[in-house]
Design an enzyme around this catalytic site. Sequence first.
Site, PDB file in Angstrom:
ATOM      1  N   ARG A  29      -3.923  -2.827  -4.118  1.00  0.00           N
ATOM      2  CA  ARG A  29      -2.544  -2.389  -4.307  1.00  0.00           C
ATOM      3  C   ARG A  29      -1.572  -3.466  -3.839  1.00  0.00           C
ATOM      4  O   ARG A  29      -1.783  -4.087  -2.782  1.00  0.00           O
ATOM      5  CB  ARG A  29      -2.292  -1.086  -3.538  1.00  0.00           C
ATOM      6  CG  ARG A  29      -3.063   0.078  -4.088  1.00  0.00           C
ATOM      7  CD  ARG A  29      -2.689   1.397  -3.428  1.00  0.00           C
ATOM      8  NE  ARG A  29      -3.697   2.389  -3.726  1.00  0.00           N
ATOM      9  CZ  ARG A  29      -3.822   3.013  -4.883  1.00  0.00           C
ATOM     10  NH1 ARG A  29      -2.955   2.769  -5.855  1.00  0.00           N
ATOM     11  NH2 ARG A  29      -4.783   3.889  -5.081  1.00  0.00           N
ATOM     12  N   ASP A  30      -0.512  -3.646  -4.637  1.00  0.00           N
ATOM     13  CA  ASP A  30       0.529  -4.608  -4.269  1.00  0.00           C
ATOM     14  C   ASP A  30       1.241  -4.117  -3.016  1.00  0.00           C
ATOM     15  O   ASP A  30       1.547  -2.934  -2.876  1.00  0.00           O
ATOM     16  CB  ASP A  30       1.525  -4.775  -5.424  1.00  0.00           C
ATOM     17  CG  ASP A  30       2.380  -6.022  -5.255  1.00  0.00           C
ATOM     18  OD1 ASP A  30       2.215  -6.959  -6.055  1.00  0.00           O
ATOM     19  OD2 ASP A  30       3.213  -6.049  -4.323  1.00  0.00           O
ATOM     20  N   ILE A  31       1.519  -5.035  -2.104  1.00  0.00           N
ATOM     21  CA  ILE A  31       2.143  -4.689  -0.838  1.00  0.00           C
ATOM     22  C   ILE A  31       3.613  -4.275  -1.020  1.00  0.00           C
ATOM     23  O   ILE A  31       4.174  -3.603  -0.154  1.00  0.00           O
ATOM     24  CB  ILE A  31       2.018  -5.883   0.147  1.00  0.00           C
ATOM     25  CG1 ILE A  31       2.090  -5.421   1.585  1.00  0.00           C
ATOM     26  CG2 ILE A  31       3.031  -6.968  -0.156  1.00  0.00           C
ATOM     27  CD1 ILE A  31       1.686  -6.489   2.588  1.00  0.00           C
ATOM     28  N   ASN A  87       2.584 -13.641 -14.161  1.00  0.00           N
ATOM     29  CA  ASN A  87       3.696 -14.556 -13.939  1.00  0.00           C
ATOM     30  C   ASN A  87       3.163 -15.978 -13.789  1.00  0.00           C
ATOM     31  O   ASN A  87       2.115 -16.188 -13.179  1.00  0.00           O
ATOM     32  CB  ASN A  87       4.449 -14.165 -12.670  1.00  0.00           C
ATOM     33  CG  ASN A  87       5.085 -12.783 -12.777  1.00  0.00           C
ATOM     34  OD1 ASN A  87       5.562 -12.399 -13.839  1.00  0.00           O
ATOM     35  ND2 ASN A  87       5.070 -12.034 -11.693  1.00  0.00           N
ATOM     36  N   VAL A  96       2.345 -16.414  -5.661  1.00  0.00           N
ATOM     37  CA  VAL A  96       1.010 -16.657  -5.111  1.00  0.00           C
ATOM     38  C   VAL A  96       0.229 -17.449  -6.155  1.00  0.00           C
ATOM     39  O   VAL A  96       0.073 -16.991  -7.303  1.00  0.00           O
ATOM     40  CB  VAL A  96       0.285 -15.338  -4.772  1.00  0.00           C
ATOM     41  CG1 VAL A  96      -1.113 -15.629  -4.234  1.00  0.00           C
ATOM     42  CG2 VAL A  96       1.084 -14.512  -3.762  1.00  0.00           C
ATOM     43  N   HIS A 100      -3.290 -13.914 -11.255  1.00  0.00           N
ATOM     44  CA  HIS A 100      -3.485 -12.479 -11.040  1.00  0.00           C
ATOM     45  C   HIS A 100      -2.736 -11.721 -12.120  1.00  0.00           C
ATOM     46  O   HIS A 100      -1.742 -12.207 -12.667  1.00  0.00           O
ATOM     47  CB  HIS A 100      -3.009 -12.056  -9.648  1.00  0.00           C
ATOM     48  CG  HIS A 100      -1.629 -12.526  -9.312  1.00  0.00           C
ATOM     49  ND1 HIS A 100      -1.370 -13.805  -8.879  1.00  0.00           N
ATOM     50  CD2 HIS A 100      -0.432 -11.911  -9.391  1.00  0.00           C
ATOM     51  CE1 HIS A 100      -0.070 -13.944  -8.677  1.00  0.00           C
ATOM     52  NE2 HIS A 100       0.528 -12.807  -8.989  1.00  0.00           N
ATOM     53  N   HIS A 102      -0.772  -8.179 -12.880  1.00  0.00           N
ATOM     54  CA  HIS A 102      -0.134  -6.985 -12.320  1.00  0.00           C
ATOM     55  C   HIS A 102      -0.379  -5.816 -13.270  1.00  0.00           C
ATOM     56  O   HIS A 102      -0.123  -5.938 -14.477  1.00  0.00           O
ATOM     57  CB  HIS A 102       1.380  -7.169 -12.221  1.00  0.00           C
ATOM     58  CG  HIS A 102       1.841  -8.234 -11.290  1.00  0.00           C
ATOM     59  ND1 HIS A 102       2.402  -7.964 -10.066  1.00  0.00           N
ATOM     60  CD2 HIS A 102       1.836  -9.586 -11.412  1.00  0.00           C
ATOM     61  CE1 HIS A 102       2.746  -9.099  -9.475  1.00  0.00           C
ATOM     62  NE2 HIS A 102       2.410 -10.101 -10.268  1.00  0.00           N
TER      63      HIS A 102
HETATM   64  P1  AMP Z   1       3.570 -13.038  -8.242  1.00  0.00           P
HETATM   65  O1  AMP Z   1       5.027 -13.001  -7.893  1.00  0.00           O
HETATM   66  O2  AMP Z   1       3.274 -12.755  -9.680  1.00  0.00           O
HETATM   67  O3  AMP Z   1       2.893 -14.288  -7.733  1.00  0.00           O
HETATM   68  O4  AMP Z   1       2.933 -11.791  -7.488  1.00  0.00           O
HETATM   69  C1  AMP Z   1       2.485 -11.836  -6.173  1.00  0.00           C
HETATM   70  C2  AMP Z   1       2.432 -10.404  -5.699  1.00  0.00           C
HETATM   71  O5  AMP Z   1       1.637 -10.373  -4.537  1.00  0.00           O
HETATM   72  C3  AMP Z   1       3.778  -9.804  -5.317  1.00  0.00           C
HETATM   73  O6  AMP Z   1       4.034  -8.659  -6.133  1.00  0.00           O
HETATM   74  C4  AMP Z   1       3.617  -9.441  -3.844  1.00  0.00           C
HETATM   75  O7  AMP Z   1       4.258  -8.238  -3.504  1.00  0.00           O
HETATM   76  C5  AMP Z   1       2.107  -9.343  -3.713  1.00  0.00           C
HETATM   77  N1  AMP Z   1       1.566  -9.587  -2.380  1.00  0.00           N
HETATM   78  C6  AMP Z   1       1.862 -10.615  -1.551  1.00  0.00           C
HETATM   79  N2  AMP Z   1       1.115 -10.520  -0.433  1.00  0.00           N
HETATM   80  C7  AMP Z   1       0.324  -9.423  -0.574  1.00  0.00           C
HETATM   81  C8  AMP Z   1      -0.658  -8.794   0.227  1.00  0.00           C
HETATM   82  N3  AMP Z   1      -1.004  -9.280   1.431  1.00  0.00           N
HETATM   83  N4  AMP Z   1      -1.263  -7.684  -0.230  1.00  0.00           N
HETATM   84  C9  AMP Z   1      -0.936  -7.183  -1.440  1.00  0.00           C
HETATM   85  N5  AMP Z   1      -0.018  -7.728  -2.259  1.00  0.00           N
HETATM   86  C10 AMP Z   1       0.615  -8.836  -1.830  1.00  0.00           C
END
Ligand code: AMP
Length: 116
Positions: A29-31, A87, A96, A100, A102
Amino acid sequence: MSDTIFHKIIRREIPADVVFEDDHVIAFRDIAPQAPVHVLFVPKVDIATLNDLQEDQAIVVGRLAHAAAQYAKREGFAEDGYRIVMNCNAHGGQTVFQIHLHLLAGAHLGRFGTAK
Ligand code: AMP
């Protein structure tokens, strides 16, 4: 292996709410959820951005999409529908640098994002 926060989750060095895992993919799950359901599907092979995906790695993205669809069916929202998003780099909003996917679901979602 690279050392993004997602690699640390793959290595179980930091906690995450993992909802699916197999030999190739981990999903958690996204944080900071942007929809009632917001799950990230991450490959276990190092690929920083979609630009770095090689032709012989196309299956990596296919596995993410397949895992997301299977999760949607398992959780019962596949027929209602969902959105998948990847993205890439600054204009895409990538933060990140491990590819990945979403998965966003659980409500009628707005149209695609607009430029700021
Ligand atoms: P992006 O902006 O496409 O690189 O998405 C990165 C996603 O990672 C964002 O939606 C963040 O909220 C999510 N995220 C960052 N750190 C964590 C974490 N420790 N656990 C879960 N999701 C995370």
